[in-house]
Design a protein around this motif. Sequence first.
Motif, PDB file in Angstrom:
ATOM      1  N   PHE A  80       0.820  -1.200   0.000  1.00 21.93           N
ATOM      2  CA  PHE A  80       0.000   0.000   0.000  1.00 21.93           C
ATOM      3  C   PHE A  80       0.860   1.259   0.000  1.00 21.93           C
ATOM      4  O   PHE A  80       2.019   1.245   0.398  1.00 21.93           O
ATOM      5  CB  PHE A  80      -0.954   0.025   1.204  1.00 21.93           C
ATOM      6  CG  PHE A  80      -0.279   0.088   2.550  1.00 21.93           C
ATOM      7  CD1 PHE A  80       0.057   1.304   3.117  1.00 21.93           C
ATOM      8  CD2 PHE A  80       0.011  -1.065   3.250  1.00 21.93           C
ATOM      9  CE1 PHE A  80       0.676   1.368   4.364  1.00 21.93           C
ATOM     10  CE2 PHE A  80       0.618  -1.022   4.488  1.00 21.93           C
ATOM     11  CZ  PHE A  80       0.952   0.205   5.046  1.00 21.93           C
ATOM     12  N   HIS A  98       0.269   5.433   1.224  1.00 24.50           N
ATOM     13  CA  HIS A  98      -0.649   6.306   1.944  1.00 24.50           C
ATOM     14  C   HIS A  98      -0.066   7.707   2.021  1.00 24.50           C
ATOM     15  O   HIS A  98       1.147   7.906   1.983  1.00 24.50           O
ATOM     16  CB  HIS A  98      -1.011   5.765   3.333  1.00 24.50           C
ATOM     17  CG  HIS A  98       0.139   5.684   4.274  1.00 24.50           C
ATOM     18  ND1 HIS A  98       0.514   6.712   5.093  1.00 24.50           N
ATOM     19  CD2 HIS A  98       1.002   4.682   4.530  1.00 24.50           C
ATOM     20  CE1 HIS A  98       1.554   6.343   5.823  1.00 24.50           C
ATOM     21  NE2 HIS A  98       1.875   5.112   5.495  1.00 24.50           N
ATOM     22  N   LYS A 101       0.721  -5.074   3.727  1.00 17.20           N
ATOM     23  CA  LYS A 101      -0.454  -5.481   4.481  1.00 17.20           C
ATOM     24  C   LYS A 101      -0.540  -7.006   4.437  1.00 17.20           C
ATOM     25  O   LYS A 101      -0.444  -7.596   3.367  1.00 17.20           O
ATOM     26  CB  LYS A 101      -1.703  -4.863   3.843  1.00 17.20           C
ATOM     27  CG  LYS A 101      -3.003  -5.344   4.409  1.00 17.20           C
ATOM     28  CD  LYS A 101      -4.171  -4.711   3.663  1.00 17.20           C
ATOM     29  CE  LYS A 101      -5.475  -5.352   4.041  1.00 17.20           C
ATOM     30  NZ  LYS A 101      -6.599  -4.777   3.282  1.00 17.20           N
ATOM     31  N   THR A 107      -0.158  -4.344   9.373  1.00 20.97           N
ATOM     32  CA  THR A 107       0.575  -3.549   8.384  1.00 20.97           C
ATOM     33  C   THR A 107       1.955  -3.213   8.945  1.00 20.97           C
ATOM     34  O   THR A 107       2.106  -2.941  10.130  1.00 20.97           O
ATOM     35  CB  THR A 107      -0.164  -2.236   8.033  1.00 20.97           C
ATOM     36  OG1 THR A 107      -0.331  -1.459   9.211  1.00 20.97           O
ATOM     37  CG2 THR A 107      -1.494  -2.509   7.381  1.00 20.97           C
ATOM     38  N   GLY A 122       5.014  -0.665   7.768  1.00 20.32           N
ATOM     39  CA  GLY A 122       5.252   0.381   6.786  1.00 20.32           C
ATOM     40  C   GLY A 122       6.449   1.246   7.093  1.00 20.32           C
ATOM     41  O   GLY A 122       7.117   1.100   8.119  1.00 20.32           O
ATOM     42  N   ASN A 137      -9.658   2.934  11.262  1.00 23.45           N
ATOM     43  CA  ASN A 137      -9.467   2.752   9.824  1.00 23.45           C
ATOM     44  C   ASN A 137     -10.813   2.432   9.184  1.00 23.45           C
ATOM     45  O   ASN A 137     -11.607   1.691   9.749  1.00 23.45           O
ATOM     46  CB  ASN A 137      -8.478   1.607   9.578  1.00 23.45           C
ATOM     47  CG  ASN A 137      -8.525   1.091   8.170  1.00 23.45           C
ATOM     48  OD1 ASN A 137      -9.134   0.061   7.924  1.00 23.45           O
ATOM     49  ND2 ASN A 137      -7.907   1.775   7.249  1.00 23.45           N
ATOM     50  N   ASP A 163     -11.906   0.945   5.550  1.00 25.65           N
ATOM     51  CA  ASP A 163     -11.584   0.412   4.230  1.00 25.65           C
ATOM     52  C   ASP A 163     -12.838   0.490   3.380  1.00 25.65           C
ATOM     53  O   ASP A 163     -13.809  -0.226   3.627  1.00 25.65           O
ATOM     54  CB  ASP A 163     -11.110  -1.047   4.331  1.00 25.65           C
ATOM     55  CG  ASP A 163      -9.728  -1.162   4.922  1.00 25.65           C
ATOM     56  OD1 ASP A 163      -8.934  -0.224   4.754  1.00 25.65           O
ATOM     57  OD2 ASP A 163      -9.433  -2.195   5.532  1.00 25.65           O
ATOM     58  N   TRP A 210      -9.093   1.107  -1.509  1.00 25.53           N
ATOM     59  CA  TRP A 210      -9.044   2.432  -0.894  1.00 25.53           C
ATOM     60  C   TRP A 210      -9.455   2.393   0.561  1.00 25.53           C
ATOM     61  O   TRP A 210     -10.362   1.648   0.935  1.00 25.53           O
ATOM     62  CB  TRP A 210      -9.953   3.406  -1.639  1.00 25.53           C
ATOM     63  CG  TRP A 210      -9.469   3.705  -3.013  1.00 25.53           C
ATOM     64  CD1 TRP A 210      -9.909   3.153  -4.178  1.00 25.53           C
ATOM     65  CD2 TRP A 210      -8.430   4.605  -3.379  1.00 25.53           C
ATOM     66  NE1 TRP A 210      -9.217   3.665  -5.233  1.00 25.53           N
ATOM     67  CE2 TRP A 210      -8.306   4.562  -4.779  1.00 25.53           C
ATOM     68  CE3 TRP A 210      -7.599   5.450  -2.663  1.00 25.53           C
ATOM     69  CZ2 TRP A 210      -7.376   5.326  -5.472  1.00 25.53           C
ATOM     70  CZ3 TRP A 210      -6.683   6.220  -3.352  1.00 25.53           C
ATOM     71  CH2 TRP A 210      -6.570   6.149  -4.739  1.00 25.53           C
ATOM     72  N   ASN A 236      -7.406   6.390   7.117  1.00 24.54           N
ATOM     73  CA  ASN A 236      -6.880   6.146   8.460  1.00 24.54           C
ATOM     74  C   ASN A 236      -6.870   7.435   9.261  1.00 24.54           C
ATOM     75  O   ASN A 236      -6.447   8.476   8.763  1.00 24.54           O
ATOM     76  CB  ASN A 236      -5.430   5.645   8.414  1.00 24.54           C
ATOM     77  CG  ASN A 236      -5.295   4.280   7.814  1.00 24.54           C
ATOM     78  OD1 ASN A 236      -6.237   3.515   7.754  1.00 24.54           O
ATOM     79  ND2 ASN A 236      -4.106   3.974   7.335  1.00 24.54           N
ATOM     80  N   ASP A 250      -4.898   9.966   6.884  1.00 19.50           N
ATOM     81  CA  ASP A 250      -4.288   9.475   5.645  1.00 19.50           C
ATOM     82  C   ASP A 250      -5.306   8.795   4.751  1.00 19.50           C
ATOM     83  O   ASP A 250      -6.218   8.125   5.226  1.00 19.50           O
ATOM     84  CB  ASP A 250      -3.214   8.432   5.950  1.00 19.50           C
ATOM     85  CG  ASP A 250      -2.008   9.003   6.646  1.00 19.50           C
ATOM     86  OD1 ASP A 250      -1.766  10.208   6.502  1.00 19.50           O
ATOM     87  OD2 ASP A 250      -1.310   8.254   7.333  1.00 19.50           O
ATOM     88  N   ARG A 256      -5.344   5.802   1.955  1.00 20.41           N
ATOM     89  CA  ARG A 256      -4.476   4.663   1.653  1.00 20.41           C
ATOM     90  C   ARG A 256      -4.974   3.959   0.396  1.00 20.41           C
ATOM     91  O   ARG A 256      -6.163   3.777   0.208  1.00 20.41           O
ATOM     92  CB  ARG A 256      -4.483   3.686   2.822  1.00 20.41           C
ATOM     93  CG  ARG A 256      -3.556   2.517   2.611  1.00 20.41           C
ATOM     94  CD  ARG A 256      -3.473   1.653   3.811  1.00 20.41           C
ATOM     95  NE  ARG A 256      -4.766   1.045   4.072  1.00 20.41           N
ATOM     96  CZ  ARG A 256      -5.012   0.239   5.079  1.00 20.41           C
ATOM     97  NH1 ARG A 256      -4.069  -0.037   5.943  1.00 20.41           N
ATOM     98  NH2 ARG A 256      -6.196  -0.278   5.248  1.00 20.41           N
ATOM     99  N   TYR A 257      -4.030   3.586  -0.461  1.00 20.67           N
ATOM    100  CA  TYR A 257      -4.323   2.807  -1.664  1.00 20.67           C
ATOM    101  C   TYR A 257      -3.574   1.486  -1.580  1.00 20.67           C
ATOM    102  O   TYR A 257      -2.343   1.459  -1.478  1.00 20.67           O
ATOM    103  CB  TYR A 257      -3.913   3.572  -2.933  1.00 20.67           C
ATOM    104  CG  TYR A 257      -4.133   2.765  -4.184  1.00 20.67           C
ATOM    105  CD1 TYR A 257      -5.417   2.529  -4.650  1.00 20.67           C
ATOM    106  CD2 TYR A 257      -3.071   2.213  -4.875  1.00 20.67           C
ATOM    107  CE1 TYR A 257      -5.641   1.770  -5.772  1.00 20.67           C
ATOM    108  CE2 TYR A 257      -3.272   1.448  -6.008  1.00 20.67           C
ATOM    109  CZ  TYR A 257      -4.568   1.230  -6.453  1.00 20.67           C
ATOM    110  OH  TYR A 257      -4.780   0.467  -7.572  1.00 20.67           O
TER     111      TYR A 257
END
Length: 160
Positions: free
Chosen positions: A48, A50, A61, A73, A75, A125, A127, A132, A135, A155, A157-158
């Motif tokens: 992802f 973000h 993820k 996650t 990151g 979060n 979703d 998409w 957060n 944020d 997130r993609y």
Amino acid sequence: MKKLKIFLIALFLCSVTCFADTGDVMASSHNSTVTTQNSEEESRTSFFLHAGFIDLGLGMKVRLSKENGVYATLGLMWQAFHIQYIRIPLLFHFGGNHIHFIAGATLLNAVSSGDTNGEAGLGINWDFNKHWGLNLMMFTPVSFPSSNGASLLLDVRYVF
């Protein structure tokens, strides 16, 4: 103010795109055998990107449950607001397929002022679909006294 307008327009376009995608999935999910086959073929690991007002990042993820109910996650985040941060947070998302409670901690927190205290992360979060999400997170130092304060992040997130 200009950055806020650009962010809100981008958020709106992401929302429209993901809701249109969700509508297509709902329309095609009437056939239960197709839905079952698609859920079994999906990978447990995805990546992802973000971005928010003051931060951006990328990560991995890993779904821990059969569907999207529980996942972790890991990151890399960069934040630049008053002080620059580079974080590597490990966050766990608990909830249903769309709304999750976020809890975790930073494995690494490098701050431009030289302070490297660990941080706890909490948040919510949402979703929208499998690509998409949104957060709302807060990172706060776990050892006191600390020269760096808490960070509140919003944020988009993609997931790909």
